[in-house]
Enzyme design. Structure first.
Site, short mmCIF file in Angstrom:
data_model
loop_
_atom_site.label_atom_id
_atom_site.label_comp_id
_atom_site.label_asym_id
_atom_site.label_seq_id
_atom_site.Cartn_x
_atom_site.Cartn_y
_atom_site.Cartn_z
N LYS A 59 0.85 -1.20 0.00
CA LYS A 59 0.00 0.00 0.00
C LYS A 59 0.88 1.25 0.00
O LYS A 59 1.90 1.30 0.69
CB LYS A 59 -0.90 -0.01 1.24
N SER A 90 -9.71 1.72 3.03
CA SER A 90 -8.88 2.49 2.13
C SER A 90 -7.86 1.66 1.35
O SER A 90 -7.34 2.12 0.35
CB SER A 90 -8.13 3.56 2.93
N SER A 93 -9.75 -0.59 7.22
CA SER A 93 -9.21 -0.39 5.88
C SER A 93 -8.51 -1.60 5.26
O SER A 93 -8.15 -1.57 4.08
CB SER A 93 -8.23 0.79 5.88
#
Lengths: 89, 478, 497
Positions: free
Chosen positions: C85, C160, C184
């Site tokens: 990420k 997210s 997330s």
């Protein structure tokens, strides 16, 4: 919420349209979080940390430094030694 | 209205840079005078993802300072974030302690114009220093070498009533932090600096006036002058019907004035909250007791002890406790000779006197404490007269000569009664007219004879014996 | 009945298969990386990547192949391509956290998790797209555009960590790293049919994770199987002296994932099955719980009475911390600085930040700044932290009666792009099931438990007490075995991994 005051504290320039929009949205969110007022928290300790840990400390020993040239290469403005900003008083 | 009708209320916040090798929250080195932005790491720069880890040594030094000042050491304290935007503050917040500082209370005891005064402390807390903005033309250059350096902020109660109080308080604290090894005390480098809060009120008034804060004063002299100026300014302002504005002011030493510094922002709202990156700082009993057991004797306690145990005057004791090295030097000499007063005179007048001319202190003395003790031993035994001892000291100081060697070369004092008698008689025999003058009451001729005798012994005859024997011999010729 | 399945081992992991295949000489790390790069390009309509570090990954793969050919002992993730990420700092690889304010920033250091992955000989393939600065539940707020769900590109992948979920679901890489502050990792895992683990707060070092809410953030793995997630967790977890909130407890070996659930007490909180829960999600979750019960687990009702306050609590705590953490993004030392002329430093800050942050981030910074401001701190921030204590106590009490708590990960399955952007509050409320365990610092995992009639995956959340990763992964592993096999693949999928 005094949106202009908060935006100033947060150092975010807002357009008039943004002020209007965020004001409305944040007021709705604040109205929602008002429900917390109903919770009886008399004598309840706030949770600052979820961990039952003591503070870990480090010995006073010099570690790795960053390379200034590599760091400054990522800076918006520099003179090879220092970061440059508009004059501050 | 006279100044005497007014009272100043002063509180000092002193920033003490802790003598650590690395920063408070990272392993970047602490070092003065390097090229800008050399001592940086992700934490110092406030890079995304960087996390603070507390320097254990800084905590220990804060506890040491707190214990020495008689503070309560909080067994559980907390770090908090104080937010404001400024280019020398990389994270947009300073990690400090707010509601839960590591030390509370405490007291500074100092002498002001010969009177002992006690000024209470509010707290001592740990925090990180900011970096430096250098202004150059229309821009500012940001150097973060200093950012993150460990500081203790020593916050005093507003109990000081005069610039003299403030200077004495600051000097005492300075002496203490240096004696403790908590701070190197270098004020020119900003390692010990002060913010002074000051207000004025008419005598008898109990409410506080509006205060101003004079920021970042880094010399004792400046603090005294800045406060004098600011107190006068405030009194004049109020007396002329004006009002003091609560603001931050800076001291301009060249012009000798304080000047308003435009507020960093209109309304400060630091938005303190407990730093979620750092757990509560807990100290166990064993740790606190260990630090307590390692506390060195403080200058003031040492000074009192010197007065008590060595019979020194408070003034001499004060001079001799200005640094740990001085005190140790004196104490070594005094203990070896068993005569504190003489040791004090010699250390202050001869040793420090000579060093002072060269701009040095006792650490660089060419005459060791042991050598000085030897010299004073010879003086005490009468082997050397004071005059000879001073000559000997000069040789020791300049050429590194040992006292015994000096005596071997130059001979000691003549104390043999027979030998002195022989010289006295010889001089009297040679000068019968002067003997008659003396016998007829012209006492000033005595000086002539002493001079002749000392000349004959090349200054080595014990002056006291010379006087006694001369008087006796003259009498016998009446 | 599937009872006999409980005695079988866990579902084989993709990671283990790739490591074994290299060991047997059937494939090289270079070939794996080349395949992943090709797969990323073939699926680029998903917009899952912010930066593909192809050259660096290939160089590392070549190095691993060389070391293998010399007979060197390699790490447990040798040659495995891992997506990371963009919230996680990678030295020499641009790190933007999906934000314009960090546009072009090439970090001079590595996050601890990156160092650990590389010490295990894993290969960082590149950086994954996400909601800007991890703020969002749909991966639509990224500065480089929304991520799409491989199961239906017209829908969001969740957020997210949407890129982290989409890349794995689309078969580009077997595992990825995400960050989880209020759900997330778990919610995108649920939306994309994956396993996603949020470790106990403090279990995985946060050093090098761009901070959103420091008291909540955790890095964790996403993968197609429980075994894959466990394999990555073992590598990245454990004490880190560079993070003062890092736990010192040893990380258990994840070698009992196949252990039976018989005798385990599974708590089911009524509050997690309240109104707003999609009936198909409910049916799938109920079915999975029944399956656990049928295999010897004891299903017990538990109460988490403060659940209804969790979202409000979270949005005050998380935004307050975020407003503080994001102060460093000021255009002075790195990142975006306005090019317009400014009259002073104050204007430089305000305009750079105005240009650099998107609307969701601005909204949260404003809310958080307000919650900490003078006169409001007690009523908002402190109050929220007190309610947080009550939420933690709910879990402590519940875990006296059960070993794990199960429920839905999200009240809904993946929704359409743009569908929920109009009302931020409604978007926040969708995190109702993942937020409470984040506030309590517990560990939880989302594991697939079926599909809705439109073919969108449904996730089951298993919550454990602090340090209970081994326990929840064991339950997840069993469930993986017990559930009927379903071999369907996402619509956008790169074959051959």
């Amino acid at each position: 919420m005094d949106i202009e005051k908060v935006a100033k504290l947060a150092r975010i320039e807002l357009t008039d349209a943004e002020k209007e929009r965020f004001s409305a949205e944040l007021d709705a969110i604040l109205a929602y979080v008002e429900e917390l007022a109903a919770v009886d928290t008399e004598g309840v300790e706030p949770t600052t940390h979820v961990l039952p840990l003591a503070l870990a400390m480090r010995a006073d020993e010099v570690g790795e430094k960053l390379d200034r040239a590599e760091v400054l290469a990522a800076a918006p403005a520099h003179d090879g030694h220092a970061f440059i900003v508009p004059k501050v008083l | 209205m006279a100044r005497a009708d007014w009272e100043a209320v002063i509180g000092l916040e002193i920033h003490v840079q802790l003598a650590t090798a690395t920063k408070l929250f990272s392993a970047a080195p602490v070092s003065f005078g390097d090229e800008p932005n050399e001592n940086i790491d992700p934490v110092t720069l406030g890079l995304p993802g960087a996390l603070p880890v507390v320097n254990a040594r800084a905590v220990e030094l804060a506890v040491r300072l707190g214990l020495a000042m008689g503070c309560e050491i909080d067994r559980a304290s907390r770090f908090a974030r104080k937010h404001y935007f400024y280019p020398d503050l990389p994270k947009g917040y300073q990690i400090s302690q707010f509601e839960e500082p590591i030390c509370r209370g405490g007291v500074v005891v100092c002498d002001v114009d010969g009177v002992e005064k006690r000024f209470r402390l509010t707290r001592i807390h740990l925090e990180e220093d900011a970096g430096k903005n250098v202004h150059e033309g229309g821009r500012s250059l940001v150097d973060l070498n200093r950012a993150g350096t460990a500081l203790c902020e020593v916050v005093g109660e507003p109990e000081l009533r005069s610039p003299a109080d403030a200077v004495a308080y600051m000097k005492e604290l300075h002496q203490i932090v240096v004696a403790l090894g908590v701070c190197d005390g270098n004020m020119e480098q900003g390692n010990f600096r002060c913010d002074a809060n000051v207000s004025v009120r008419r005598r008898g008034e109990t409410r506080l006036g509006t205060r101003t804060e004079i920021k970042n004063v880094n010399s004792f002299r400046f603090v005294g002058r800045a406060l004098e100026y600011e107190i006068d300014r405030q009194i004049a302002l109020v007396e002329s019907g004006g009002a003091v504005v609560q603001e931050t002011r800076g001291w301009d030493d060249e012009k000798g004035v304080t000047r308003s510094q435009r507020g960093k922002e209109d309304a400060q709202d630091y938005r303190y909250f407990p730093d979620p990156d750092l757990m509560e700082l807990t100290l166990d009993e064993a740790f606190v007791e260990r630090v307590r057991s390692e506390l060195p004797e403080l200058p003031r306690a040492r000074r009192d002890r010197f007065v008590r145990d060595f019979g020194l005057t408070p003034y001499d004791a004060d001079v001799l406790t200005q640094s740990a090295a001085r005190a140790a030097y004196f104490e070594a000499v005094a203990t070896a000779t068993g005569d504190g007063k003489t040791a004090a005179n010699w250390v202050i007048n001869e040793v420090l006197g000579a060093l002072n001319k060269a701009g040095l202190d006792v650490e660089s003395s060419p005459v060791s404490a042991a050598a000085l003790a030897d010299l004073l031993g010879l003086l005490g035994k009468g082997t050397l007269s004071s005059k000879m001892a001073k000559d000997c000291f000069l040789a020791m100081y300049q050429d590194g000569v040992a006292p015994a060697a000096w005596v071997a070369k130059n001979g000691g004092q003549i104390t043999d009664t027979g030998a002195i008698e022989a010289v006295v008689r010889e001089v009297l025999d040679k000068n019968p007219e002067q003997v008659q003058e003396l016998l007829s009451g012209k006492d000033k001729v005595l000086g002539f004879f002493v001079g002749q005798i000392m000349k004959a012994t090349r200054g080595k005859a014990n002056p006291q014996q010379v006087n006694e024997i001369l008087a006796r011999e003259v009498e016998s010729r009446r | 009945m599937a009872t006999t399945k409980a005695d079988a081992g866990p579902k084989p992991g993709v990671v283990a298969a790739l490591v074994d295949a290299q060991r047997r000489g059937e494939v090289t790390a270079t070939a794996l990386v080349e395949r992943s790069i090709a797969a990323a390009r073939a699926t680029q309509t998903l917009n899952a990547w912010t930066h593909l570090a192809a050259d660096k990954a290939l160089a590392r793969a070549a190095d691993i192949d060389r070391r293998r050919s010399r007979g060197e002992k390699l790490g447990p993730l040798a040659g495995v391509p891992v997506g990371v990420k963009d919230q996680i700092v990678t030295r020499g690889i641009p790190t933007t956290a999906g934000s314009r304010i960090l546009e072009g920033w090439v970090p001079p250091y590595d996050a601890t998790v990156i160092r650990r992955l590389e010490a295990a000989d894993a290969i960082v393939l590149g950086k994954l797209n996400q909601d800007e600065l991890a703020m969002g539940s749909s991966s639509e707020s990224s500065a480089v555009g929304p991520v799409r769900n491989p199961w239906d590109p017209a829908r969001v992948p969740g957020g997210s960590s949407g890129g982290s979920a989409a890349a794995v679901a689309a078969g580009v890489c077997p595992v990825s790293l995400g960050t989880d502050t209020g759900g997330s990792i778990r919610q995108p895992a649920s939306f994309c049919g994956l396993v996603g683990l949020k470790p106990t707060y403090g279990r995985v070092s946060r050093h090098g994770a761009v901070a959103f809410a420091s008291s909540l953030d955790q890095i964790g793995p996403l993968g197609r199987t429980v075994a894959d997630v466990a394999a990555v967790f073992e590598v990245i977890a454990g004490h880190d002296p560079q993070d003062a909130t890092s736990l010192t407890a040893p990380v258990p070996a994840m070698d009992d994932l196949g252990e039976a659930v018989a005798g385990l007490r599974v708590g089911v909180p009524g509050e997690y099955f309240a109104s707003g829960l999609d009936p198909f999600v409910r049916a799938a979750v109920d079915g999975a719980i029944a399956l656990l019960g049928a295999n010897g687990a004891e299903v017990v009702p538990v109460e988490l009475p403060h659940t209804r306050y969790a979202v409000a609590t979270y949005y005050l705590v998380a935004t307050a911390e975020a407003s503080s953490n994001l102060s460093r993004l000021d255009g002075v030392r790195y990142g975006h600085r306005t090019v317009s002329s400014v009259k002073d430093i104050g204007e430089l800050y305000a305009r750079s930040r105005a240009e650099g942050f998107g609307p969701e981030v601005k909204r949260r910074i404003l809310l958080g700044t307000f919650a900490l401001s003078h006169g409001y701190y007690d009523a908002y921030y402190k109050k929220a932290q007190q309610v947080r204590t009550l939420i933690r106590r709910d879990f402590e009490q519940a875990f006296e009666r059960c070993d794990v708590i199960v429920g839905p990960t999200s009240p809904v399955t993946a929704f359409g792009l743009g569908e929920r952007l109009g009302d931020p509050l409604q978007m926040y409320l969708m995190d109702i099931y993942t937020i409470p365990s984040s506030l309590a610092g517990n560990t939880s995992v989302s594991v697939p438990c079926g599909f809705d009639p439109e073919g969108m995956p449904i996730g089951l959340q298993i919550i454990g007490p602090p340090l209970g990763e081994g326990r929840i992964l064991r339950v997840a592993g069993q469930l993986e075995r017990l559930l009927p096999a379903d071999e369907r693949k996402p619509r956008v999928y790169a074959e051959g991994c």
